[in-house]
Design an enzyme around this catalytic site. Sequence first.
Site, PDB file in Angstrom:
ATOM      1  N   ARG A 267       0.833  -1.211   0.000  1.00  0.00           N
ATOM      2  CA  ARG A 267       0.000   0.000   0.000  1.00  0.00           C
ATOM      3  C   ARG A 267       0.866   1.258   0.000  1.00  0.00           C
ATOM      4  O   ARG A 267       0.540   2.259  -0.643  1.00  0.00           O
ATOM      5  CB  ARG A 267      -0.929  -0.004   1.217  1.00  0.00           C
ATOM      6  CG  ARG A 267      -1.947  -1.128   1.223  1.00  0.00           C
ATOM      7  CD  ARG A 267      -2.902  -1.012   2.399  1.00  0.00           C
ATOM      8  NE  ARG A 267      -3.746  -2.194   2.492  1.00  0.00           N
ATOM      9  CZ  ARG A 267      -3.697  -3.101   3.472  1.00  0.00           C
ATOM     10  NH1 ARG A 267      -2.854  -2.925   4.477  1.00  0.00           N
ATOM     11  NH2 ARG A 267      -4.493  -4.146   3.474  1.00  0.00           N
ATOM     12  N   PHE A 283     -11.698  -4.838  -5.244  1.00  0.00           N
ATOM     13  CA  PHE A 283     -11.745  -5.788  -4.135  1.00  0.00           C
ATOM     14  C   PHE A 283     -11.208  -5.096  -2.874  1.00  0.00           C
ATOM     15  O   PHE A 283     -10.379  -5.638  -2.147  1.00  0.00           O
ATOM     16  CB  PHE A 283     -10.928  -7.043  -4.436  1.00  0.00           C
ATOM     17  CG  PHE A 283     -11.283  -7.722  -5.731  1.00  0.00           C
ATOM     18  CD1 PHE A 283     -12.362  -8.589  -5.805  1.00  0.00           C
ATOM     19  CD2 PHE A 283     -10.551  -7.489  -6.881  1.00  0.00           C
ATOM     20  CE1 PHE A 283     -12.696  -9.223  -7.003  1.00  0.00           C
ATOM     21  CE2 PHE A 283     -10.865  -8.108  -8.088  1.00  0.00           C
ATOM     22  CZ  PHE A 283     -11.939  -8.983  -8.146  1.00  0.00           C
ATOM     23  N   ASP A 305     -16.095  -2.783  -4.020  1.00  0.00           N
ATOM     24  CA  ASP A 305     -16.245  -4.075  -3.353  1.00  0.00           C
ATOM     25  C   ASP A 305     -17.678  -4.550  -3.552  1.00  0.00           C
ATOM     26  O   ASP A 305     -18.605  -3.733  -3.627  1.00  0.00           O
ATOM     27  CB  ASP A 305     -15.921  -3.984  -1.862  1.00  0.00           C
ATOM     28  CG  ASP A 305     -15.508  -5.331  -1.285  1.00  0.00           C
ATOM     29  OD1 ASP A 305     -14.299  -5.550  -1.072  1.00  0.00           O
ATOM     30  OD2 ASP A 305     -16.400  -6.179  -1.063  1.00  0.00           O
ATOM     31  N   ASP A 358      -6.626  -6.572  -6.069  1.00  0.00           N
ATOM     32  CA  ASP A 358      -6.278  -7.339  -4.862  1.00  0.00           C
ATOM     33  C   ASP A 358      -7.429  -8.282  -4.518  1.00  0.00           C
ATOM     34  O   ASP A 358      -8.111  -8.121  -3.503  1.00  0.00           O
ATOM     35  CB  ASP A 358      -5.991  -6.389  -3.692  1.00  0.00           C
ATOM     36  CG  ASP A 358      -5.521  -7.129  -2.439  1.00  0.00           C
ATOM     37  OD1 ASP A 358      -4.983  -8.243  -2.589  1.00  0.00           O
ATOM     38  OD2 ASP A 358      -5.703  -6.592  -1.333  1.00  0.00           O
ATOM     39  N   CYS A 398      -3.384 -13.883  -3.534  1.00  0.00           N
ATOM     40  CA  CYS A 398      -3.086 -14.333  -2.171  1.00  0.00           C
ATOM     41  C   CYS A 398      -3.271 -15.837  -2.011  1.00  0.00           C
ATOM     42  O   CYS A 398      -3.357 -16.336  -0.888  1.00  0.00           O
ATOM     43  CB  CYS A 398      -3.940 -13.581  -1.153  1.00  0.00           C
ATOM     44  SG  CYS A 398      -5.718 -13.824  -1.364  1.00  0.00           S
TER      45      CYS A 398
END
Length: 454
Positions: A267, A283, A305, A358, A398
């Site tokens: 970030r 996201f 989102d 992300d 991830c």
Amino acid sequence: MFFPRFFLKAREEHEVLLGSPWIYDNEILFVKYLKEGRIQQQEFPVAGRDGTGGRGTFPVGDGMPVEVYSKSGLFLGTGIFNGRSKIAIRLLSREKPEEIFGDLSGLAERNAADDGDAFHGLLHSQATKDFFLQLVKRALDLRYLFYKKADSYRLIFGESDGIPGLVVDRYYDVEGRVFLSVQFLSLAVELFRQEILSALESLCHPFGIFERSDVHVRELEGLELRKGWIGPERNPRITIRENGILLKVDLEQGQKTGYFLDQKENRRVVASLSQGRRVLDTFTHTGAFGLNALSGGAKSVVSVDISPEAVATVEENIALNKALCKEGHTMEAVCCDVFDLLRRYQEEDRQFDLIVLDPPAFAKSAGKVDKAYGGYKEINLRAMKLLVKGGLLVTCSCSHFMDATTFYDMIAHAAKDAHRQVQIIQRRGAASDHPQLVGYDKGEYLKCAVVRVL
């Protein structure tokens, strides 16, 4: 003292010698154990992890400390056995059991499943308490290299910190209080929860500890799900400061342990790249990437989102950080499916200077990697088409099942189908509070690429 000794099949010790702390059930050849003063030997039954198929007659009870050896007799380490799990043994140390638990006279002939009270009374020694205290202290010492008292960070990263199945996030709120969010994800740490909690209390002095052991992996270990305060109840909604930005964290309802601390350094990179740019943050979860972009001077930020609750949190965080918004600069939260929004923006010929992707883990098992590849490729392809020439894409995965080679292959194929050239500027991963244990590649789950799209 003779502890149960598990011998691996030929050549199965290779990954353990490289550093892996896991022993799978199908890697075990046989076990030696003591019965009525004599050493017995029995082949290891692979069937029956769920308590069927003859597992009930197995001489080693779940939760028993055991020694692990190669087929040739090389000692590999001490761990905790769990016949209910595919990961049959999780190693706690490369030392002998006595180095962890101290003098355990009488334990070796007891069976944890048949004589639980006596077993646990012997297992929970002062030496055991000191062992876990030192492991937690070692983890803290590592974080002290990179973080200050007022920072929030992952304190225990499971296997990578030598405590398999334990996750602890340390949050420092704006009122100067420490909160811990803990997950006990394996029998190996569930057995020692009191020793671990004692170590956390004495070293971290938390104002509150919230347990988030409410994930499916516990059921695979034969454990019930748990969620709630350990000790006094507190307000689970706290405010932390990360990279100079105020963020609401919900310890009770937030994803995983409440907040994704692993992206803090990525970030910060986004903030450094955002001056004067139009930014799309997808996201978003809490809006953290978008707020970092705003703090870095982004001209406009759209944070997206699919969850209405997440969008409400983003709006709350925008209000908390209104001082970051310079005159003429804007940030908005949008509730929408990211796949749909990217398609719509493409139809509208909308363009951005910087896009952050992300997403959650599309591949949650090895068998779903091919399908996940398609999902990752689609959002990256569409993002590339929305970027101006020379625009920047910060794209992440991830899922540890989506390894780095596959991830960067996906970027290349997305660029090909988008008819864009790309330059990889940085290959990044999780923050410094997520150390990588050599030999345990599952700990290297987060991939983050900074890409220029031409």
